[in-house]
Design a protein around this motif. Structure first.
Motif, mmCIF file in Angstrom:
data_model
loop_
_atom_site.group_PDB
_atom_site.id
_atom_site.type_symbol
_atom_site.label_atom_id
_atom_site.label_comp_id
_atom_site.label_asym_id
_atom_site.label_seq_id
_atom_site.Cartn_x
_atom_site.Cartn_y
_atom_site.Cartn_z
ATOM 1 N N HIS A 10 0.885 -1.165 0.000
ATOM 2 C CA HIS A 10 0.000 0.000 0.000
ATOM 3 C C HIS A 10 0.923 1.216 0.000
ATOM 4 O O HIS A 10 1.808 1.330 0.853
ATOM 5 C CB HIS A 10 -0.887 -0.021 1.254
ATOM 6 C CG HIS A 10 -1.720 1.197 1.418
ATOM 7 N ND1 HIS A 10 -2.812 1.464 0.624
ATOM 8 C CD2 HIS A 10 -1.620 2.240 2.282
ATOM 9 C CE1 HIS A 10 -3.353 2.602 0.998
ATOM 10 N NE2 HIS A 10 -2.645 3.095 2.004
ATOM 11 N N LEU A 11 0.755 2.103 -0.958
ATOM 12 C CA LEU A 11 1.631 3.260 -1.080
ATOM 13 C C LEU A 11 1.010 4.467 -0.390
ATOM 14 O O LEU A 11 -0.165 4.786 -0.612
ATOM 15 C CB LEU A 11 1.894 3.566 -2.549
ATOM 16 C CG LEU A 11 2.500 2.413 -3.354
ATOM 17 C CD1 LEU A 11 2.691 2.826 -4.807
ATOM 18 C CD2 LEU A 11 3.812 1.942 -2.742
ATOM 19 N N ILE A 78 7.860 8.348 -0.002
ATOM 20 C CA ILE A 78 6.686 7.469 -0.008
ATOM 21 C C ILE A 78 6.929 6.315 0.953
ATOM 22 O O ILE A 78 8.056 5.847 1.099
ATOM 23 C CB ILE A 78 6.360 6.968 -1.433
ATOM 24 C CG1 ILE A 78 4.976 6.353 -1.471
ATOM 25 C CG2 ILE A 78 7.410 6.006 -1.943
ATOM 26 C CD1 ILE A 78 4.318 6.441 -2.818
ATOM 27 N N ALA A 79 5.865 5.880 1.612
ATOM 28 C CA ALA A 79 5.931 4.700 2.468
ATOM 29 C C ALA A 79 5.256 3.550 1.729
ATOM 30 O O ALA A 79 4.160 3.708 1.195
ATOM 31 C CB ALA A 79 5.226 4.950 3.798
ATOM 32 N N GLU A 80 5.949 2.419 1.681
ATOM 33 C CA GLU A 80 5.377 1.188 1.128
ATOM 34 C C GLU A 80 5.024 0.304 2.312
ATOM 35 O O GLU A 80 5.904 -0.143 3.042
ATOM 36 C CB GLU A 80 6.382 0.499 0.221
ATOM 37 C CG GLU A 80 6.734 1.296 -1.009
ATOM 38 C CD GLU A 80 7.710 0.575 -1.928
ATOM 39 O OE1 GLU A 80 8.209 -0.517 -1.574
ATOM 40 O OE2 GLU A 80 7.991 1.117 -3.010
ATOM 41 N N GLU A 94 5.357 -4.420 7.736
ATOM 42 C CA GLU A 94 6.655 -3.918 7.327
ATOM 43 C C GLU A 94 6.373 -2.651 6.525
ATOM 44 O O GLU A 94 5.547 -2.653 5.614
ATOM 45 C CB GLU A 94 7.414 -4.913 6.470
ATOM 46 C CG GLU A 94 8.747 -4.351 6.014
ATOM 47 C CD GLU A 94 9.575 -5.325 5.199
ATOM 48 O OE1 GLU A 94 10.764 -5.043 5.020
ATOM 49 O OE2 GLU A 94 9.036 -6.344 4.729
ATOM 50 N N THR A 95 7.050 -1.570 6.879
ATOM 51 C CA THR A 95 6.905 -0.308 6.158
ATOM 52 C C THR A 95 8.294 0.121 5.706
ATOM 53 O O THR A 95 9.215 0.202 6.520
ATOM 54 C CB THR A 95 6.285 0.781 7.061
ATOM 55 O OG1 THR A 95 5.033 0.304 7.564
ATOM 56 C CG2 THR A 95 6.059 2.064 6.284
ATOM 57 N N VAL A 96 8.429 0.363 4.411
ATOM 58 C CA VAL A 96 9.700 0.824 3.858
ATOM 59 C C VAL A 96 9.485 2.257 3.395
ATOM 60 O O VAL A 96 8.590 2.530 2.582
ATOM 61 C CB VAL A 96 10.167 -0.069 2.687
ATOM 62 C CG1 VAL A 96 11.475 0.452 2.110
ATOM 63 C CG2 VAL A 96 10.327 -1.518 3.153
ATOM 64 N N ILE A 97 10.285 3.163 3.934
ATOM 65 C CA ILE A 97 10.198 4.570 3.573
ATOM 66 C C ILE A 97 11.278 4.836 2.540
ATOM 67 O O ILE A 97 12.456 4.537 2.761
ATOM 68 C CB ILE A 97 10.342 5.463 4.822
ATOM 69 C CG1 ILE A 97 9.175 5.143 5.785
ATOM 70 C CG2 ILE A 97 10.360 6.941 4.434
ATOM 71 C CD1 ILE A 97 9.294 5.789 7.137
ATOM 72 N N LYS A 98 10.850 5.392 1.374
ATOM 73 C CA LYS A 98 11.761 5.539 0.236
ATOM 74 C C LYS A 98 11.736 6.938 -0.352
ATOM 75 O O LYS A 98 10.730 7.634 -0.277
ATOM 76 C CB LYS A 98 11.370 4.550 -0.867
ATOM 77 C CG LYS A 98 11.483 3.098 -0.482
ATOM 78 C CD LYS A 98 10.898 2.217 -1.560
ATOM 79 C CE LYS A 98 11.975 1.372 -2.167
ATOM 80 N NZ LYS A 98 11.460 0.517 -3.249
#
Length: 144
Positions: A10-11, A78-80, A94-98
């Motif tokens: 989810h973006l 953006i957070a994935e 799990e949240t990946v901030i990019k």
């Protein structure tokens, strides 16, 4: 088929606010926690039926953050968000901030589902969990 193909992220776009910037000129660590909370709650609201959003609340129980790169005021971030599993009243994300393809931070977090009326932990119905985790990614014990 990979986990992300079965359960795409989810973006959630993040606006870096001047208040996020610390004395070192980059985003303060505390801002990442707010971003993760906002992103996970946005994920819930995007998939859950309106009545479920009214009936259940989510509270964070743990966060584990690995900071990879600093984030700055003018960055496009953006957070994935990926829901990894639901177990009882708990959800694991799990949240990946990019910034583009560059990973700024990786966050593992767990959340507890709370009934909005009783303020006590609540299990979600299997049908509701299926909206977030298709059968092919839901552990067999949860599908029974």
């Amino acid at each position: 088929m990979s986990k992300s193909q079965l359960n795409p992220p989810h973006l959630y776009p993040i606006a870096v606010d001047p208040a996020d910037i610390d004395f070192m000129g980059h985003v303060n660590n505390a801002s990442y926690l707010k971003w993760v909370q906002d992103a996970v709650i946005d994920h819930w609201r995007a998939f859950a039926p309106v009545e479920a959003v009214k009936q259940y609340l989510w509270v964070a129980t743990t966060h584990s953050i690995t900071y990879r790169r600093p984030t700055f005021l003018d960055d496009t971030v953006i957070a994935e968000v990926i829901l990894e599993k639901v177990q009882g009243a708990r959800a694991f994300y799990e949240t990946v901030i990019k910034r583009g393809e560059e990973v700024l931070a990786e966050v593992k977090s767990s959340w507890c589902c709370i009934d909005a009326d009783t303020m006590r932990p609540a299990r979600l119905a299997r049908e509701l969990v299926e909206k977030f985790l298709p059968s092919s990614t839901t552990p067999a014990a949860q599908r029974q």
